[in-house]
Motif scaffolding. Sequence first.
Motif, PDB file in Angstrom:
ATOM      1  N   VAL A 130       0.846  -1.194   0.000  1.00  0.00           N
ATOM      2  CA  VAL A 130       0.000   0.000   0.000  1.00  0.00           C
ATOM      3  C   VAL A 130       0.882   1.246   0.000  1.00  0.00           C
ATOM      4  CG1 VAL A 130      -1.775   1.275   1.266  1.00  0.00           C
ATOM      5  CG2 VAL A 130      -1.856  -1.239   1.141  1.00  0.00           C
ATOM      6  N   GLY A 131       0.725   2.041  -1.046  1.00  0.00           N
ATOM      7  CA  GLY A 131       1.635   3.167  -1.273  1.00  0.00           C
ATOM      8  C   GLY A 131       1.558   4.274  -0.256  1.00  0.00           C
ATOM      9  N   GLY A 132       0.466   4.358   0.501  1.00  0.00           N
ATOM     10  CA  GLY A 132       0.321   5.443   1.463  1.00  0.00           C
ATOM     11  C   GLY A 132       1.380   5.464   2.542  1.00  0.00           C
ATOM     12  N   TRP A 133       2.009   4.317   2.783  1.00  0.00           N
ATOM     13  CA  TRP A 133       3.060   4.264   3.805  1.00  0.00           C
ATOM     14  C   TRP A 133       4.288   5.089   3.428  1.00  0.00           C
ATOM     15  CZ3 TRP A 133       2.657   2.312   8.635  1.00  0.00           C
ATOM     16  CH2 TRP A 133       1.535   1.522   8.899  1.00  0.00           C
ATOM     17  N   ILE A 208      -8.169 -16.982  -2.276  1.00  0.00           N
ATOM     18  CA  ILE A 208      -8.518 -15.962  -1.298  1.00  0.00           C
ATOM     19  C   ILE A 208      -7.970 -14.643  -1.811  1.00  0.00           C
ATOM     20  CG2 ILE A 208      -6.462 -16.439   0.131  1.00  0.00           C
ATOM     21  CD1 ILE A 208      -8.244 -15.642   2.572  1.00  0.00           C
ATOM     22  N   ASN A 209      -8.815 -13.625  -1.814  1.00  0.00           N
ATOM     23  CA  ASN A 209      -8.416 -12.316  -2.318  1.00  0.00           C
ATOM     24  C   ASN A 209      -8.735 -11.277  -1.258  1.00  0.00           C
ATOM     25  OD1 ASN A 209      -7.462 -10.473  -4.360  1.00  0.00           O
ATOM     26  ND2 ASN A 209      -9.579  -9.761  -4.533  1.00  0.00           N
ATOM     27  N   LEU A 210      -7.699 -10.585  -0.803  1.00  0.00           N
ATOM     28  CA  LEU A 210      -7.863  -9.549   0.195  1.00  0.00           C
ATOM     29  C   LEU A 210      -7.342  -8.244  -0.386  1.00  0.00           C
ATOM     30  CD1 LEU A 210      -7.361  -9.836   3.983  1.00  0.00           C
ATOM     31  CD2 LEU A 210      -6.353  -7.894   2.795  1.00  0.00           C
ATOM     32  N   GLY A 211      -8.267  -7.304  -0.673  1.00  0.00           N
ATOM     33  CA  GLY A 211      -7.876  -6.022  -1.238  1.00  0.00           C
ATOM     34  C   GLY A 211      -8.279  -5.868  -2.682  1.00  0.00           C
ATOM     35  N   ASP A 212      -7.517  -5.057  -3.420  1.00  0.00           N
ATOM     36  CA  ASP A 212      -7.899  -4.733  -4.795  1.00  0.00           C
ATOM     37  C   ASP A 212      -7.014  -5.383  -5.852  1.00  0.00           C
ATOM     38  OD1 ASP A 212      -5.674  -3.228  -4.226  1.00  0.00           O
ATOM     39  OD2 ASP A 212      -6.556  -1.298  -4.756  1.00  0.00           O
ATOM     40  N   GLY A 235     -14.973   2.509  -0.044  1.00  0.00           N
ATOM     41  CA  GLY A 235     -14.924   2.726  -1.484  1.00  0.00           C
ATOM     42  C   GLY A 235     -13.598   3.193  -2.023  1.00  0.00           C
ATOM     43  N   THR A 236     -12.600   3.382  -1.156  1.00  0.00           N
ATOM     44  CA  THR A 236     -11.314   3.906  -1.635  1.00  0.00           C
ATOM     45  C   THR A 236     -10.122   3.073  -1.164  1.00  0.00           C
ATOM     46  OG1 THR A 236     -11.272   5.415   0.259  1.00  0.00           O
ATOM     47  CG2 THR A 236     -12.141   6.287  -1.824  1.00  0.00           C
ATOM     48  N   ALA A 237     -10.013   2.833   0.129  1.00  0.00           N
ATOM     49  CA  ALA A 237      -8.841   2.128   0.682  1.00  0.00           C
ATOM     50  C   ALA A 237      -9.040   0.624   0.593  1.00  0.00           C
ATOM     51  CB  ALA A 237      -8.621   2.532   2.130  1.00  0.00           C
ATOM     52  N   PRO A 238      -8.099  -0.092   0.014  1.00  0.00           N
ATOM     53  CA  PRO A 238      -8.253  -1.548  -0.105  1.00  0.00           C
ATOM     54  C   PRO A 238      -8.088  -2.248   1.242  1.00  0.00           C
ATOM     55  CG  PRO A 238      -6.069  -0.905  -0.841  1.00  0.00           C
ATOM     56  CD  PRO A 238      -6.826   0.367  -0.577  1.00  0.00           C
ATOM     57  N   TYR A 239      -8.726  -3.403   1.376  1.00  0.00           N
ATOM     58  CA  TYR A 239      -8.426  -4.268   2.515  1.00  0.00           C
ATOM     59  C   TYR A 239      -6.935  -4.573   2.462  1.00  0.00           C
ATOM     60  CZ  TYR A 239     -13.326  -5.329   3.709  1.00  0.00           C
ATOM     61  OH  TYR A 239     -14.626  -5.257   4.104  1.00  0.00           O
ATOM     62  N   TYR A 255      -3.966   3.372  11.189  1.00  0.00           N
ATOM     63  CA  TYR A 255      -3.769   2.628   9.947  1.00  0.00           C
ATOM     64  C   TYR A 255      -4.793   1.500   9.886  1.00  0.00           C
ATOM     65  CZ  TYR A 255      -1.211  -0.412  13.187  1.00  0.00           C
ATOM     66  OH  TYR A 255      -0.864  -1.210  14.257  1.00  0.00           O
ATOM     67  N   ILE A 256      -5.008   1.002   8.681  1.00  0.00           N
ATOM     68  CA  ILE A 256      -5.948  -0.096   8.466  1.00  0.00           C
ATOM     69  C   ILE A 256      -5.197  -1.413   8.616  1.00  0.00           C
ATOM     70  CG2 ILE A 256      -7.483  -1.215   6.787  1.00  0.00           C
ATOM     71  CD1 ILE A 256      -7.837   1.526   5.478  1.00  0.00           C
ATOM     72  N   SER A 257      -5.802  -2.343   9.323  1.00  0.00           N
ATOM     73  CA  SER A 257      -5.189  -3.658   9.477  1.00  0.00           C
ATOM     74  C   SER A 257      -6.271  -4.727   9.482  1.00  0.00           C
ATOM     75  CB  SER A 257      -4.385  -3.724  10.782  1.00  0.00           C
ATOM     76  OG  SER A 257      -3.752  -4.985  10.917  1.00  0.00           O
ATOM     77  N   ASP A 258      -6.328  -5.504   8.409  1.00  0.00           N
ATOM     78  CA  ASP A 258      -7.298  -6.588   8.283  1.00  0.00           C
ATOM     79  C   ASP A 258      -6.601  -7.928   8.488  1.00  0.00           C
ATOM     80  OD1 ASP A 258      -9.731  -5.075   7.351  1.00  0.00           O
ATOM     81  OD2 ASP A 258      -8.324  -4.497   5.765  1.00  0.00           O
ATOM     82  N   LYS A 259      -7.337  -8.893   8.997  1.00  0.00           N
ATOM     83  CA  LYS A 259      -6.826 -10.242   9.164  1.00  0.00           C
ATOM     84  C   LYS A 259      -7.017 -11.031   7.864  1.00  0.00           C
ATOM     85  CE  LYS A 259      -5.878  -9.667  13.547  1.00  0.00           C
ATOM     86  NZ  LYS A 259      -4.479  -9.597  14.024  1.00  0.00           N
ATOM     87  N   PRO A 260      -6.222 -12.065   7.639  1.00  0.00           N
ATOM     88  CA  PRO A 260      -6.396 -12.869   6.416  1.00  0.00           C
ATOM     89  C   PRO A 260      -7.817 -13.397   6.238  1.00  0.00           C
ATOM     90  CG  PRO A 260      -4.321 -13.417   7.478  1.00  0.00           C
ATOM     91  CD  PRO A 260      -5.037 -12.490   8.403  1.00  0.00           C
TER      92      PRO A 260
END
Length: 365
Positions: A130-133, A208-212, A235-239, A255-260
Motif C-alpha cells: 500500500v503506497g500510502g506508507w 482468497i483475495n484480500l484487497g484490490d 470505497g477507496t482504501a483496499p483491505y 492505519y488499516i489492518s485486516d486479518k487474512p
Amino acid sequence: MSFHVFCRLLESRWYLKIPRIHHLRSASCSFAILPACCPRQLTTAQAPPQPRHRIGSWILDVAACGISKQYRLNKAVRAQDFKAPLFADLAPLGLDNDRRCGEDAFCVVSPNRGLHAASCMLVVAVADGVGGWASVGADPGVVSHFLMKALHAAVANTARDISTPLALLSSAYDMMQSEVKPDLVGSTTACVTYYSQIETGDLQLQSINLGDSGFIVIRHGEFIAYRSQAQLHGGTAPYQMAVVPPHSRYARDSYISDKPAAGHQHSLALKDGDLVISGTDGLFDNIDGDGVLKIIKDVNAFARAMNTTPSKGTTPTPASQEPAATHPYGPTAYMFALTLAASAVHGRKVDDITVTVTTVRKQLL
C-alpha cells in the motif's frame, strides 16, 4: 507460432510504442520486466522455456510479467538500465527477489519445483504494498515482498497447515507478524490462487483475495467464467494486512489492518483450456475485464491464423487437424502475460504492474 512473430504482432497490432523486453528464466515460472517508454522495436530475444507443473492428470504452465512505475517516472533510471543487462537469476525460484516489480510482488511455488515434475498442488500469488506508507517514511514494497517470501517458505515447510489458501495466507501472515525487522513496516493486499486435483479428477482452483488485487478465469478463450471482486474500505482504501511493531514510531499513527480471514474465498472447478490471470490493481485499473478478454481473443485469433498460414511450397493444415499443443490455444502463458503487461503500461494510471498467467491443460491418457 514463433516468439519473433509474436514480437512483430505486439509491435504492429496494438501499440504506438512497445517496451523492450528483458526476461529471466527459472524452473518455476517465466518472468519478464517491461520498461516503459522505450524504443519502438521490441527486443527479439528468445522466449524463456515454458515451465510446466503437473498436478495429477493436469498440466499447468505459469508465466509472470511485471514493471515498476519508476520506469515510467524516472528517465535517469531508464537510461541507466538500458546500458547493461538488468537482471540476475531468480533465487529462490518463483520470486522477484530484486524487486523489479516495485511495490508489487509475486510468488509461484509448489512442493516439488522441478521442471516437468509432478506435484500435489501449485500456488500462484500476487501482492501489492500500500503506497500510502511512503508518506510517513516507510517503504511500501518491503511488506509485500516479505509476504510472498513467507508464502514460499510456508509451502516448502510441510509442518505448516497449507491445506487451503486461507491457511496458507494465515501462516505467511503469522510469519510476517513474528519477524523483528526495523524496516518491516507497512501493509499489503494479497491474492492467492491454489491449484489441486480432487477425488473426482477435476482440477480445483481455491482462492482468497484480500484487497484490490484479483484474478480472472477465461474459459475457451471466449468468456469470463469468474472474476474476483475488489474489497475496499469506504470505497477507496483496499483491505490490507499490516505489520507495525508495537514500539515503533509508526504505532502511534492510525492505519488499516485486516486479518487474512477478512479476504473473500472462492472455489471452482477448472476446465481444459482455461486461463487464470492474476494481477495487482496496476493491471485491472488500466484494463477492465472486457479489455482483458479482448486481448486474449486477439492473441488467440492471431495464433490460429499463423498456424493455418502455409509457408512457400506447403499446404495449409486445417484447424481441426492441428496438434493439440497449437490448437486452439497456441500462445503460451508467457505471451499472454507479456501482452497484458504491455497493454497496462500504456493505461491512464501510473502504477506498478504485475501479471501472472496460468494455462490449464488436461493430459491425454
